[in-house]
Design an enzyme around this catalytic site. Sequence first.
Site, PDB file in Angstrom:
ATOM      1  N   GLU A  88      54.220  73.648  74.407  1.00  0.00           N
ATOM      2  CA  GLU A  88      55.610  73.284  74.639  1.00  0.00           C
ATOM      3  C   GLU A  88      55.740  71.909  75.277  1.00  0.00           C
ATOM      4  O   GLU A  88      54.803  71.392  75.878  1.00  0.00           O
ATOM      5  CB  GLU A  88      56.272  74.330  75.525  1.00  0.00           C
ATOM      6  N   GLU A 161      45.495  71.106  82.464  1.00  0.00           N
ATOM      7  CA  GLU A 161      45.052  70.174  83.486  1.00  0.00           C
ATOM      8  C   GLU A 161      44.448  68.971  82.742  1.00  0.00           C
ATOM      9  O   GLU A 161      43.381  69.095  82.129  1.00  0.00           O
ATOM     10  CB  GLU A 161      44.015  70.859  84.404  1.00  0.00           C
ATOM     11  N   CYS A 334      56.570  74.984  83.745  1.00  0.00           N
ATOM     12  CA  CYS A 334      55.411  74.887  82.860  1.00  0.00           C
ATOM     13  C   CYS A 334      54.992  76.237  82.298  1.00  0.00           C
ATOM     14  O   CYS A 334      54.759  77.171  83.038  1.00  0.00           O
ATOM     15  CB  CYS A 334      54.207  74.373  83.629  1.00  0.00           C
TER      16      CYS A 334
HETATM   17  N1  SAH Z   1      47.671  70.603  85.811  1.00  0.00           N
HETATM   18  C1  SAH Z   1      48.415  69.493  86.290  1.00  0.00           C
HETATM   19  C2  SAH Z   1      49.731  69.222  85.591  1.00  0.00           C
HETATM   20  C3  SAH Z   1      50.605  70.372  85.183  1.00  0.00           C
HETATM   21  S1  SAH Z   1      51.860  71.038  86.157  1.00  0.00           S
HETATM   22  C4  SAH Z   1      48.645  69.637  87.777  1.00  0.00           C
HETATM   23  O1  SAH Z   1      48.253  70.635  88.349  1.00  0.00           O
HETATM   24  O2  SAH Z   1      49.163  68.707  88.386  1.00  0.00           O
HETATM   25  C5  SAH Z   1      52.978  69.855  86.747  1.00  0.00           C
HETATM   26  C6  SAH Z   1      53.436  70.201  88.142  1.00  0.00           C
HETATM   27  O3  SAH Z   1      54.255  71.376  88.210  1.00  0.00           O
HETATM   28  C7  SAH Z   1      52.286  70.461  89.093  1.00  0.00           C
HETATM   29  O4  SAH Z   1      52.548  69.808  90.295  1.00  0.00           O
HETATM   30  C8  SAH Z   1      52.327  71.956  89.265  1.00  0.00           C
HETATM   31  O5  SAH Z   1      51.666  72.349  90.429  1.00  0.00           O
HETATM   32  C9  SAH Z   1      53.812  72.212  89.262  1.00  0.00           C
HETATM   33  N2  SAH Z   1      54.222  73.574  88.953  1.00  0.00           N
HETATM   34  C10 SAH Z   1      53.662  74.486  88.130  1.00  0.00           C
HETATM   35  N3  SAH Z   1      54.359  75.621  88.130  1.00  0.00           N
HETATM   36  C11 SAH Z   1      55.410  75.439  88.954  1.00  0.00           C
HETATM   37  C12 SAH Z   1      56.508  76.248  89.357  1.00  0.00           C
HETATM   38  N4  SAH Z   1      56.634  77.484  88.916  1.00  0.00           N
HETATM   39  N5  SAH Z   1      57.403  75.721  90.207  1.00  0.00           N
HETATM   40  C13 SAH Z   1      57.278  74.457  90.664  1.00  0.00           C
HETATM   41  N6  SAH Z   1      56.274  73.637  90.314  1.00  0.00           N
HETATM   42  C14 SAH Z   1      55.339  74.123  89.473  1.00  0.00           C
END
Ligand code: SAH
Length: 352
Positions: A88, A161, A334
């Site tokens: 997505e 990631e 995400c």
């Molecule tokens: N794997 C990478 C990028 C993907 S997520 C990383 O960890 O940075 C992008 C951002 O959204 C990251 O900061 C992640 O921790 C955050 N994230 C994921 N799920 C979330 C949620 N349910 N609520 C708020 N932030 C979230």
Amino acid sequence: MKRILQDLSLPELEALVLSLGEKKFRAAQIFQGLMHGKKISELPVPAALRARLLEEYEDEPVRLQEVFTSQDGTKKYLFALADGNLIEGVLMQYKYGATQCISTQVGCRMGCKFCASTLGGLIRNLTAGEILSEILVVNRAEGGTLKERAVHNVVLMGSGEPFDNYDNVVKFLRLLTSEGGIHISARNISLSTCGLVPKMRAFAKEGIPLNLTVSLHASSDEERARTMPVANAYKIADILKACDEYFRATGRRYIFEYSLIGGENCDEAHAHALASLLKGRPCHVNLIRLNEVKERSLKSVSEKEAYRFLGYLEKDGISATLRRSMGSDIGGACGQLRASYLEKTNNAPPMS
Ligand code: SAH
């Protein structure tokens, strides 16, 4: 699955067409066509060459399966890959242009407790061309061209990631920023990592000055490990050193993501601890109110609590903003869209 033609740079395409006994200029025609989001079967080259390419390469490696439009104009895209896997992406409209959020893997194996992308683990890495195609397909669907793009900024913050798929992501970034292609400059790209320190250090040497973003979400290793298993492998102190290396190499200040999780990381003491950790560093903090994921028990915070936390950071001299939540009516977080789609269609993600 066949190979992905969008994985190839212009010089690689030139080598390919020469090896097929074609003239070199065909490579530029193919490259331009692909960068406009065309399928191989639509490329402006002789039919015999298209047929030859289709023997070995996927016609449409990333297909737009569904589009959901939010009341605030945010669009969420569900893409189908050639092997049937789903990923997505999101397109958000800001005053300074349209920002597309892209995925770098099908699923994820980092196991963060708040994140929907990691629920089914990692299925597979995306290739450089598949990641690029997410943008090419959306740019075309939104009526963009290479001169007048419909996508201005790119954030690697969808599923996956990025540094767990390092080589493909670096190759993708070179394709995305290359002249003659869709040519989005590095300063318009943000890459978010959960903090894979050796890969962060390697990335500092690649010479790609983008906005490096690290998901911190806590100010001590112990607290971080409660929601992010990766904290058992890499310490915050080493993440900060790697960020400084990136700053020295590129001159770009770095960004920390801090999702506010109710009862976990958002009281006044947490704000002061975060501020003392980051004080004096060339960085910015992006606060996000946790997007509640129904499969996870973690709770969000109120807007008032979020602004209070922001106030503490600002008073301590930290540059910080509270990120506006967009598209929450269409499953903003995400991995939520893919997860709900798989559930709705009772369709387990295919393994490959
Ligand atoms: N794997 C990478 C990028 C993907 S997520 C990383 O960890 O940075 C992008 C951002 O959204 C990251 O900061 C992640 O921790 C955050 N994230 C994921 N799920 C979330 C949620 N349910 N609520 C708020 N932030 C979230």
